[in-house]
Design an enzyme around this catalytic site. Structure first.
Site, PDB file in Angstrom:
ATOM      1  CE  LYS A 133    -117.921  16.209  42.790  1.00  0.00           C
ATOM      2  NZ  LYS A 133    -116.882  17.125  43.299  1.00  0.00           N
ATOM      3  N   PRO A 134    -119.761  20.791  43.562  1.00  0.00           N
ATOM      4  CG  PRO A 134    -119.537  22.565  45.073  1.00  0.00           C
ATOM      5  CD  PRO A 134    -120.345  21.329  44.794  1.00  0.00           C
ATOM      6  N   GLY A 174    -115.716  18.963  32.717  1.00  0.00           N
ATOM      7  CA  GLY A 174    -114.435  18.479  33.238  1.00  0.00           C
ATOM      8  C   GLY A 174    -113.668  17.748  32.157  1.00  0.00           C
ATOM      9  CB  CYS A 224    -112.549  24.005  28.318  1.00  0.00           C
ATOM     10  SG  CYS A 224    -112.714  23.335  29.946  1.00  0.00           S
ATOM     11  CG  ASN A 269    -112.058  25.806  34.276  1.00  0.00           C
ATOM     12  OD1 ASN A 269    -113.146  25.418  34.707  1.00  0.00           O
ATOM     13  ND2 ASN A 269    -111.737  25.746  33.007  1.00  0.00           N
ATOM     14  CD  GLU A 311    -117.353  22.812  28.510  1.00  0.00           C
ATOM     15  OE1 GLU A 311    -116.318  22.363  27.953  1.00  0.00           O
ATOM     16  OE2 GLU A 311    -117.346  23.675  29.386  1.00  0.00           O
TER      17      GLU A 311
HETATM   18  C1  SIN Z   1    -114.615  26.607  30.154  1.00  0.00           C
HETATM   19  O1  SIN Z   1    -113.433  26.616  30.414  1.00  0.00           O
HETATM   20  O2  SIN Z   1    -115.159  25.585  29.792  1.00  0.00           O
HETATM   21  C2  SIN Z   1    -115.486  27.814  30.285  1.00  0.00           C
HETATM   22  C3  SIN Z   1    -115.095  28.949  29.452  1.00  0.00           C
HETATM   23  C4  SIN Z   1    -116.220  29.884  29.134  1.00  0.00           C
HETATM   24  O3  SIN Z   1    -117.376  29.676  29.512  1.00  0.00           O
HETATM   25  O4  SIN Z   1    -115.952  30.874  28.470  1.00  0.00           O
END
Ligand code: SIN
Length: 482
Positions: free
Chosen positions: A178-179, A231, A287, A155, A253
């Site tokens: 590892k992307p 993830g 996220c 994302n 995260e």
């Molecule tokens: C994420 O979706 O974890 C990243 C969002 C951000 O860094 O602002």
């Protein structure tokens, strides 16, 4: 919505070499057109092992450089990303789907971590502690954890790499990323920038090995001392269990389920603007984006009416087209989840005010959707939707809003809008979240400690905490002859 581009057939970057030319490849697909953007070789166990060996060897030299010398490399890396920002942003849109203006913003956001940690690396200090007697000195030292492995999400294909890579390198660690298979091309372009900056062989590595193969190989290795992951909570828990055997240092995260509260005394325009910024970034596939709204009854009608007008203005389409605000969702699975959340909400009595029609666009495009009358038992109020859907529930008191906001196993981000200083201070303290936006829908910044509580993860990325995550603390107790 089709647009021409030449295919990008890129490679894995292991111990200073671009590798995998004759290996089986997989296709990278543009979610907006379903066309092939390019290919990437499937990373092998040998790649991962060579990357670990390379990173281990490079560590000996890299950790001995002065912070200033490492900062010089990072500064050159930053410059290359800036020079190549247009190219990288276009690739990011092609493989991720987000609008080009957002992709450009992400590349700058990604670069900002490199710049910030180039400086922050110079401020890794130990300390001297007064001892209990004259014959002793106690010195606290900060040293790099060692070889770091990172697993990053689709994302934010650029920023989630640099938010880990930059502090790791600044701390004196070496790095293997590892992307994801959805967005490996942006990752390869970033690694090209690192190579062009002269970052020595083995210091940064990239392999797009299959998930299980990568994590098993990393977990079995005694040389990899840290794993950092962004993830899902489900995968994060698995990685945490696996990391126990070698007792690896781990940062996670994970998912969010962000509440956004609008109090009666909010500035309505600020609240609407903040909601749009938070909710629709990357088509809601963030996220930290607002997942569920709680709006106090005194401001409800005005807020909903203004929000509705703003949502109507959002343009859906291919991210390369001018003026597009909402790109496609990443794939059919992501789309199906959004469809199921809206269907569930409708069945449980939500009123669809805008959008909600799964047939309006071809999958994986989904139209911005506003749902009123949301209830606690709806999927969109209890799970991360990861799409452009805004469910709104009316609330009465501050206590009710905070109770509903905190009633979740997640604790990544929360937002609220109030002009009252006393109320705002108390609400900020009462919310069980790692990242809080007060009158603000875009809280992310390289200098801030990004991360979650409860099932949203462990550790922080960004800020002083973000480099601490790549450091070991030890102390020397020194006997001194008087
Ligand atoms: C994420 O979706 O974890 C990243 C969002 C951000 O860094 O602002």
């Amino acid at each position: 919505m089709k647009m021409q581009h030449s295919e990008l057939n890129l490679l894995n970057y292991v111990d200073g070499e671009w590798v995998g030319e004759n290996l089986e490849t997989f296709d990278v697909i543009n979610p907006a057109t379903q066309e092939r953007v390019g290919t990437m070789p499937v990373g092998t166990k040998e790649h991962v092992l060579t990357a670990i060996e390379g990173a281990k060897k490079a560590l000996e030299h890299w950790k001995e450089l002065s912070a200033e010398e490492r900062a010089n490399y990072l500064e050159k890396f930053y410059q290359r990303v800036i020079e190549r920002q247009e190219e990288i942003a276009r690739i990011l849109t092609l493989e991720n789907g987000k609008p080009l203006k957002e992709a450009k913003g992400e590349v700058l956001y990604a670069a900002s971590f490199i710049k910030w940690y180039a400086e922050e690396g110079k401020r890794v200090y130990g300390r001297t502690i007064p001892s209990k007697g004259p014959g002793q000195r106690i010195q606290v030292l900060k040293q790099p954890v060692g070889v770091v492995a990172a697993i990053t999400p689709w994302n934010f294909p650029a920023a989630m790499i640099t938010r880990k890579l930059a502090p790791a390198l600044a701390a004196g660690c070496t790095f293997i990323v590892k992307p994801p298979k959805e967005t490996p091309l942006t990752a390869a372009k970033l690694l090209e920038c690192a190579q062009e900056a002269g970052i020595p062989q083995g210091v940064v590595n990239m392999t797009v090995a299959p998930n299980e193969l990568f994590s098993e190989t990393i977990q079995e290795s005694k040389d990899v001392r840290k794993l950092t992951f962004t993830g899902s909570t489900e995968v994060g828990k698995l990685l945490m269990k696996q990391s126990a055997d070698e007792m690896k240092n781990i940062s996670l995260e994970l998912g969010g389920q962000a509440p956004l509260i609008v109090f009666d005394d909010a500035d309505v325009d600020t609240a609407v603007e903040g909601t749009i910024a938070s909710k629709f970034r990357n088509a809601g596939q963030t996220c930290i984006c607002a997942n569920r709204l709680y709006v106090q009854s005194g401001i409800y009608d005005e807020f909903v009416s203004k929000l509705k007008d703003k949502i109507k203005e959002l343009k859906v389409g291919n991210g390369l087209e001018e003026g597009v605000d909402i790109g496609p969702l990443i794939n059919q699975k992501g789309y199906d989840k959004v469809v199921s959340h809206v269907k569930d909400a409708k069945e449980k009595g939500a009123e669809v005010v805008i959008g909600g029609d799964a047939d309006r666009y071809e999958a994986p495009f989904y139209e911005p959707t506003l749902l009123l009358g949301a209830k606690d038992n709806m999927l969109c109020m209890t799970e991360e939707t990861f799409g452009p859907v805004v469910p709104v529930q009316k609330v009465e008191s501050d206590e009710e809003a905070v109770r509903l906001a905190n009633d979740t196993p997640f604790g990544l981000a929360a937002y609220y809008f109030t002009e009252n200083m006393n109320r705002g201070t108390k609400i900020g303290e009462a919310l069980d979240y790692g990242i809080i936006g007060w009158n603000h829908g875009a809280p992310s910044a390289p200098q801030a400690p990004f991360g979650g509580m409860k099932q949203s993860g462990l550790g922080r990325e960004g800020g002083a905490e973000g480099i601490e995550a790549f450091l070991e603390t030890k102390y020397l107790s020194i006997g001194i002859k008087e």
